[in-house]
Each structure stands twice: as structure tokens, then as C-alpha cells.
Design a protein around this motif. Structure first.
Motif, PDB file in Angstrom:
ATOM      1  N   SER A   3       0.809  -1.226   0.000  1.00 14.55           N
ATOM      2  CA  SER A   3       0.000   0.000   0.000  1.00 14.55           C
ATOM      3  C   SER A   3       0.839   1.273   0.000  1.00 14.55           C
ATOM      4  N   ALA A  35      -4.578  -5.015   3.429  1.00 10.77           N
ATOM      5  CA  ALA A  35      -5.947  -5.451   3.702  1.00 10.77           C
ATOM      6  C   ALA A  35      -6.031  -6.922   4.098  1.00 10.77           C
ATOM      7  N   ASP A  64      -7.647   0.452  -0.619  1.00 12.41           N
ATOM      8  CA  ASP A  64      -7.673  -0.999  -0.429  1.00 12.41           C
ATOM      9  C   ASP A  64      -8.051  -1.745  -1.701  1.00 12.41           C
ATOM     10  N   TYR A  89     -13.391  -0.386   4.003  1.00 10.90           N
ATOM     11  CA  TYR A  89     -12.458  -0.392   2.889  1.00 10.90           C
ATOM     12  C   TYR A  89     -12.596   0.864   2.043  1.00 10.90           C
TER      13      TYR A  89
END
Length: 260
Positions: free
Chosen positions: A149, A225, A161, A190
């Protein structure tokens, strides 16, 4: 070497970057950073396993450092003017060299790898798309990806995400993108974006010909995630993953039920 599991429904899952196999003669030429294989789409095959029935999967076990099957076979950049990695990467996602001094593959070797690994993956993927289009009148490719990320070399800030890619809407019917976007918007906890930093790789762009009944959509997941940490040993976090799998299951069920 390409792993194909055939289903009868119209949905195909592409798995281009989950493999960690590097032929020994190639591995010997990677430096320590290259041999770490950090840019793998870790555990993606596990994350998607068993979410829907009657789905087709196409996977290469070969690592992207050998050759990246999600890049154009002619080496053309998918993101002109932005940092990226090529058909046979010279650096990792942090922009650091992955080959030992003097061991960078030349053009002839790149072509050999393209024929051996890139072409075989796409021959299998194309065959499955054609098989299902013949059966249903259409087929949908859902290209499965993940990435750390935070990678300053590739993008600023923190990646959402759920990153949907349709090359600006060109690779699938608008209803397909809208259906996936709706699921992502409703996914509690998310963040999501469509055609942000990742608009769809070569696979999505190549197979996405909605006027011919061939639809393609890419999903780039932030590894935060579903991993315990975005660092070695890249541990799969069961609790995070099961929560995410619920959203992914809804996405795949929605795509499996979609009709033109």
C-alpha cells in the motif's frame, strides 16, 4: 507449466503474479534483493480460492522477475512518464536493481523468455476466454493482483484498499464496472477507487474488447488489507483475509451472475 482449472461459468480469474518459481540458472544471476522476490502478489491464489463455483482460473507459477506476463510483449510502457517495471524487470518496485552486476538479460534472452513463459500464459488465457465466449456469448476476465500500500517509487501516499482498473472504461461494459464499484462502495472499512494509479495492466487492456463480447476488469488489492505486515515473511492474516474474502465473494458472485 501454466495451471488451468476449467469452470463452466462465464468468469475467468487471471493470476499472473502469484508464482514464485525462478529457474535455477536465472535465480543465480539475481542479487540478494532480487532473490527475495518482494514484488510477488502474495497469497492471492489463497485469498480467492473457493469464493465462487464454476469459475475458470489461469495461473502461471513463474515469478514476474523471470518475465512479467502482465506487460506488453513489445515492452511498451503502460504508464508513460511514470515509474514502473518492464517486461523483464531491471529493478524492484522500490527502484533498486535486482540483477547482479553484468547479469542483466539482453534482448535475445528477453525474447526467449517471452516465447517460453509470456506467450504460453496468454495462449492458455486466450483459449479459456474463447471457450467461454463460445458457450455463453461473452466472457469476463477478472485479473487478480495485489501490491504494497506504500511504495513511494510508484505512487504518492497510501493506496486505496480496492483498486478497480478498466482503462478509463474501455475494457468492459459499463454495467460490469458499475456493479463492482457498487460492491466496493458498500464494503465497510475499505477504501476504493476506479482507474486511479492502476488502470489495468496489459492483460486487462488486451483482452477487454466489450464490443466483441470479451470483458476485462482488474482488481489491485492493497496487501495491508489481508497480510499481517507488508514485509517478510509476508504472513497471511486469517482474520483480515476472511473479512476481505466476504467482499471479494460478493464481487465474484456479481460478475458470475452478470448478463449482457
Amino acid at each position: 507449466m501454466i495451471e488451468v482449472v476449467q469452470g463452466g461459468g462465464p468468469l475467468v480469474l487471471g493470476l499472473p503474479h502469484t508464482g514464485t518459481y525462478v529457474p535455477p540458472e536465472i535465480e543465480a544471476r539475481l542479487n540478494a534483493r532480487g532473490r527475495a522476490l518482494a514484488d510477488t502478489d502474495w497469497h492471492i491464489e489463497r485469498l480467492y480460492d473457493g469464493l465462487v463455483s464454476d469459475v475458470t482460473t489461469v495461473r502461471t507459477p513463474v515469478h514476474r522477475y523471470v518475465i512479467d506476463v502482465n506487460r506488453s510483449p513489445d515492452g511498451e510502457s503502460l504508464y508513460p512518464g511514470q515509474n514502473t517495471t518492464g517486461l523483464v524487470p531491471l529493478t524492484d518496485f522500490d527502484g533498486l536493481p535486482i540483477w547482479r552486476d553484468g547479469e542483466v538479460p539482453d534482448a535475445d534472452e528477453v525474447e526467449e523468455r517471452r516465447v517460453a513463459y509470456h506467450a504460453s500464459y496468454h495462449a492458455a488465457l486466450a483459449a479459456e476466454m474463447e471457450r467461454l465466449r463460445a458457450r455463453h456469448g461473452f466472457a469476463i476476465l477478472y485479473d487478480c493482483h495485489s501490491i504494497r500500500s506504500r511504495i513511494p517509487f510508484l505512487f504518492d501516499g497510501v493506496l486505496p484498499d480496492l483498486n478497480i482498473g478498466t482503462n478509463g472504461g474501455a475494457t468492459c461494459a459499463s454495467g460490469i464496472a458499475a456493479a463492482v464499484e457498487a460492491v466496493c462502495r458498500k464494503a465497510d472499512g475499505y477504501t476504493s477507487v476506479t482507474n486511479g494509479r492502476f488502470k489495468g495492466g496489459w492483460t486487462t487492456r488486451h483482452y477487454g474488447r466489450p464490443d466483441e463480447g470479451l470483458h476485462a476488469i482488474q482488481m489491485e488489492l492493497a496487501q495491508s488489507a489481508y497480510l499481517a505486515a507488508e514485509a517478510p515473511p509476508w504472513t497471511y492474516d486469517e482474520n483480515r483475509a476472511e473479512t476481505l474474502r466476504a467482499t471479494l465473494r460478493t464481487i465474484l458472485e456479481t460478475l458470475s451472475a452478470w448478463r449482457p
